[in-house]
Design a protein around this motif. Structure first.
Motif, PDB file in Angstrom:
ATOM      1  N   ARG A  62     -10.818   6.843   3.444  1.00  0.00           N
ATOM      2  CA  ARG A  62     -10.577   7.526   2.330  1.00  0.00           C
ATOM      3  C   ARG A  62      -9.692   6.919   1.287  1.00  0.00           C
ATOM      4  O   ARG A  62      -9.731   6.876   0.251  1.00  0.00           O
ATOM      5  N   VAL A  63      -8.643   6.350   1.773  1.00  0.00           N
ATOM      6  CA  VAL A  63      -7.625   5.744   1.024  1.00  0.00           C
ATOM      7  C   VAL A  63      -7.165   4.424   1.933  1.00  0.00           C
ATOM      8  O   VAL A  63      -7.114   4.348   3.007  1.00  0.00           O
ATOM      9  N   ALA A  64      -6.653   3.415   1.043  1.00  0.00           N
ATOM     10  CA  ALA A  64      -6.250   2.159   1.630  1.00  0.00           C
ATOM     11  C   ALA A  64      -4.629   2.338   2.561  1.00  0.00           C
ATOM     12  O   ALA A  64      -3.759   2.622   2.092  1.00  0.00           O
ATOM     13  N   SER A 113      -6.658  14.051  -3.893  1.00  0.00           N
ATOM     14  CA  SER A 113      -7.826  14.694  -4.196  1.00  0.00           C
ATOM     15  C   SER A 113      -8.102  15.343  -2.620  1.00  0.00           C
ATOM     16  O   SER A 113      -9.141  15.963  -2.541  1.00  0.00           O
ATOM     17  N   ILE A 114      -7.331  14.919  -1.701  1.00  0.00           N
ATOM     18  CA  ILE A 114      -7.901  15.298  -0.255  1.00  0.00           C
ATOM     19  C   ILE A 114      -7.071  16.555  -0.144  1.00  0.00           C
ATOM     20  O   ILE A 114      -5.948  16.606  -0.300  1.00  0.00           O
ATOM     21  N   GLN A 115      -7.953  17.607   0.308  1.00  0.00           N
ATOM     22  CA  GLN A 115      -7.449  19.081   0.540  1.00  0.00           C
ATOM     23  C   GLN A 115      -7.465  19.199   2.079  1.00  0.00           C
ATOM     24  O   GLN A 115      -7.928  18.429   2.913  1.00  0.00           O
ATOM     25  N   PRO A 116      -6.691  20.383   2.438  1.00  0.00           N
ATOM     26  CA  PRO A 116      -7.010  20.627   3.951  1.00  0.00           C
ATOM     27  C   PRO A 116      -8.225  20.626   4.598  1.00  0.00           C
ATOM     28  O   PRO A 116      -9.063  21.401   3.957  1.00  0.00           O
ATOM     29  N   PRO A 117      -8.396  20.104   5.684  1.00  0.00           N
ATOM     30  CA  PRO A 117      -9.608  20.138   6.256  1.00  0.00           C
ATOM     31  C   PRO A 117     -10.009  21.452   6.823  1.00  0.00           C
ATOM     32  O   PRO A 117      -9.361  21.953   7.414  1.00  0.00           O
ATOM     33  N   LYS A 118     -11.260  22.081   6.278  1.00  0.00           N
ATOM     34  CA  LYS A 118     -11.840  23.213   6.890  1.00  0.00           C
ATOM     35  C   LYS A 118     -12.276  23.227   8.356  1.00  0.00           C
ATOM     36  O   LYS A 118     -12.919  22.096   8.702  1.00  0.00           O
ATOM     37  N   ASP A 174       0.171  22.588  -8.411  1.00  0.00           N
ATOM     38  CA  ASP A 174      -1.028  21.801  -8.559  1.00  0.00           C
ATOM     39  C   ASP A 174      -1.489  21.417  -6.981  1.00  0.00           C
ATOM     40  O   ASP A 174      -0.700  20.783  -6.426  1.00  0.00           O
ATOM     41  N   GLY A 175      -2.593  22.014  -6.841  1.00  0.00           N
ATOM     42  CA  GLY A 175      -2.976  21.762  -5.262  1.00  0.00           C
ATOM     43  C   GLY A 175      -4.061  23.144  -4.766  1.00  0.00           C
ATOM     44  O   GLY A 175      -4.352  23.617  -5.498  1.00  0.00           O
ATOM     45  N   PRO A 176      -4.038  22.911  -3.548  1.00  0.00           N
ATOM     46  CA  PRO A 176      -3.268  22.160  -2.346  1.00  0.00           C
ATOM     47  C   PRO A 176      -3.986  20.705  -2.117  1.00  0.00           C
ATOM     48  O   PRO A 176      -5.323  20.637  -2.322  1.00  0.00           O
ATOM     49  N   SER A 177      -2.954  19.565  -2.010  1.00  0.00           N
ATOM     50  CA  SER A 177      -3.558  18.375  -1.889  1.00  0.00           C
ATOM     51  C   SER A 177      -2.623  17.830  -0.696  1.00  0.00           C
ATOM     52  O   SER A 177      -1.562  18.127  -0.322  1.00  0.00           O
ATOM     53  N   PHE A 178      -3.036  16.649  -0.334  1.00  0.00           N
ATOM     54  CA  PHE A 178      -2.354  15.859   0.691  1.00  0.00           C
ATOM     55  C   PHE A 178      -1.451  15.182  -0.065  1.00  0.00           C
ATOM     56  O   PHE A 178      -1.558  14.355  -0.972  1.00  0.00           O
ATOM     57  N   VAL A 179       0.048  15.254   0.205  1.00  0.00           N
ATOM     58  CA  VAL A 179       1.148  14.916  -0.354  1.00  0.00           C
ATOM     59  C   VAL A 179       2.050  14.009   0.705  1.00  0.00           C
ATOM     60  O   VAL A 179       2.100  14.457   1.707  1.00  0.00           O
ATOM     61  N   HIS A 180       2.372  12.715   0.152  1.00  0.00           N
ATOM     62  CA  HIS A 180       3.012  11.832   0.828  1.00  0.00           C
ATOM     63  C   HIS A 180       4.452  12.140   1.455  1.00  0.00           C
ATOM     64  O   HIS A 180       4.994  11.891   2.480  1.00  0.00           O
ATOM     65  N   MET A 181       5.032  12.885   0.268  1.00  0.00           N
ATOM     66  CA  MET A 181       6.486  13.078   0.270  1.00  0.00           C
ATOM     67  C   MET A 181       7.591  12.076   0.323  1.00  0.00           C
ATOM     68  O   MET A 181       8.631  12.414   0.009  1.00  0.00           O
ATOM     69  N   ASP A 182       6.990  11.136   0.322  1.00  0.00           N
ATOM     70  CA  ASP A 182       7.820   9.712   0.307  1.00  0.00           C
ATOM     71  C   ASP A 182       7.145   8.718  -0.405  1.00  0.00           C
ATOM     72  O   ASP A 182       7.294   7.424   0.060  1.00  0.00           O
ATOM     73  N   PHE A 183       6.482   8.958  -1.551  1.00  0.00           N
ATOM     74  CA  PHE A 183       5.743   7.943  -2.202  1.00  0.00           C
ATOM     75  C   PHE A 183       6.642   7.051  -3.077  1.00  0.00           C
ATOM     76  O   PHE A 183       6.787   7.363  -4.464  1.00  0.00           O
ATOM     77  N   ARG A 184       7.111   6.033  -2.662  1.00  0.00           N
ATOM     78  CA  ARG A 184       8.382   5.506  -2.998  1.00  0.00           C
ATOM     79  C   ARG A 184       7.837   3.909  -2.985  1.00  0.00           C
ATOM     80  O   ARG A 184       6.954   3.557  -2.218  1.00  0.00           O
ATOM     81  N   PRO A 185       8.416   3.115  -3.736  1.00  0.00           N
ATOM     82  CA  PRO A 185       7.757   1.355  -3.950  1.00  0.00           C
ATOM     83  C   PRO A 185       7.916   0.868  -2.429  1.00  0.00           C
ATOM     84  O   PRO A 185       6.999  -0.025  -2.166  1.00  0.00           O
ATOM     85  N   ALA A 186       8.761   1.223  -1.671  1.00  0.00           N
ATOM     86  CA  ALA A 186       8.936   0.701  -0.281  1.00  0.00           C
ATOM     87  C   ALA A 186       7.793   0.950   0.587  1.00  0.00           C
ATOM     88  O   ALA A 186       7.502   0.381   1.524  1.00  0.00           O
ATOM     89  N   ASN A 187       7.161   1.919   0.187  1.00  0.00           N
ATOM     90  CA  ASN A 187       5.788   2.362   0.816  1.00  0.00           C
ATOM     91  C   ASN A 187       4.490   2.145   0.313  1.00  0.00           C
ATOM     92  O   ASN A 187       3.486   2.485   0.807  1.00  0.00           O
TER      93      ASN A 187
END
Length: 286
Positions: A62-64, A113-118, A174-187
């Motif tokens: 779903r995501v790279a 765009s990914i929400q909690p799996p039902k 805004d959500g619920p969404s899958f959030v990385h919490m550490d979405f920074r350039p190093a990652n």
């Protein structure tokens, strides 16, 4: 422990080097005898291992992201380990084209765009969205105990007052969404003008997208209006974008405050530069 993990996973390692910019896991870049490069990742805790494992299951296709080539669940001494494929390229820097910034926006929006799996019970990844304001508050006041030991009383009291005032003005999450919490350039790994993917999922949650722009803005987007505009277009090509001008100040402030506390927890000496940066940012807000 490392030798035992390598043996358990059956890796034929020719050479290895520890990856420096990893804060919640021990990561080694390994060259195998067949010439292939892989990454061996050992999270600090069992919970972080479980989060990462579930993240790979949810995000695959779903995501790279890197391919998980193998894993082992560990024991009392080792939380577990992953063998991950290498994403071609280097961590994101401000020296990239608007095309690359556009793709970073697409990448993040696709993840959001990914929400909690039902119907699927997760034991590692928490769904914090129903209690989002409480989650943010709990984080803030948890780090406050550490911040109190680093800054003077006047600055600390100013920060608490600032937080209490700012939180009243935040719009609905805004959500619920899958959030990385550490979405920074190093990652975020870039190969020329192409985004190869993202890495490191030991802090992920289901929650509000609001928080996930903070570190990317802090370390990347704020340095170039052109890249910022391209990122927004990329994100909006997948899903609507929140009003960052309204939301970002609150999260940038709490990030600076929490990061001061994080430095105290992880060691002031070895995180002296990061502490200095965040103290300056915190004072700027106050």
């Amino acid at each position: 422990m490392l030798n035992r993990v390598i043996e358990q996973l059956g890796l034929r390692v020719a050479s290895m080097n520890e990856v420096e910019d990893s804060h919640s896991s021990t990561v080694y870049k390994c060259t195998l005898h067949n010439g292939e490069n892989i990454f061996l990742k050992i999270p600090y805790t069992k919970l972080k291992y479980q989060r990462e494992l579930e993240a790979y299951e949810i995000l695959k296709g779903r995501v790279a992201i890197p391919e998980m080539l193998d894993c082992c669940s560990g024991d009392e001494e080792c939380p577990g380990a992953f063998v991950l494929s290498e994403l071609k390229g280097k961590p994101l820097t401000t020296d990239v084209s608007p095309t690359a910034a556009f793709q970073v926006g697409v990448l993040q929006a696709t993840m959001h765009s990914i929400q909690p799996p039902k119907g699927k019970i997760l034991s590692g990844i928490e769904d914090e969205f129903p209690y989002w304001s409480q989650f943010i508050e709990k984080q803030f006041y948890s780090f406050a105990e550490d911040v109190k030991e680093v800054v003077d009383e006047r600055l600390y009291n100013q920060a608490i007052e600032k937080y209490e005032a700012m939180k009243q003005r935040i719009p609905s999450p805004d959500g619920p969404s899958f959030v990385h919490m550490d979405f920074r350039p190093a990652n975020i790994i870039i190969n020329g003008d192409r985004v190869s993917g993202m890495i490191d999922f030991e802090s992920v949650r289901f929650g509000s997208t609001d928080i996930d722009f903070t570190k990317l803005y802090r370390d990347f987007l704020c340095h170039s209006p052109t890249l910022y505009a391209a990122f927004k277009k990329g994100y909006q090509s997948i899903r609507p974008l929140i009003d960052l001008e309204v939301v970002l100040p609150f999260y940038l402030f709490t990030d600076a405050f929490n990061s001061v506390g994080w430095c105290k927890r992880r060691g002031i000496e070895k995180n002296a530069l990061f502490l200095e940066e965040n103290l300056a940012r915190l004072k700027g807000f106050l």
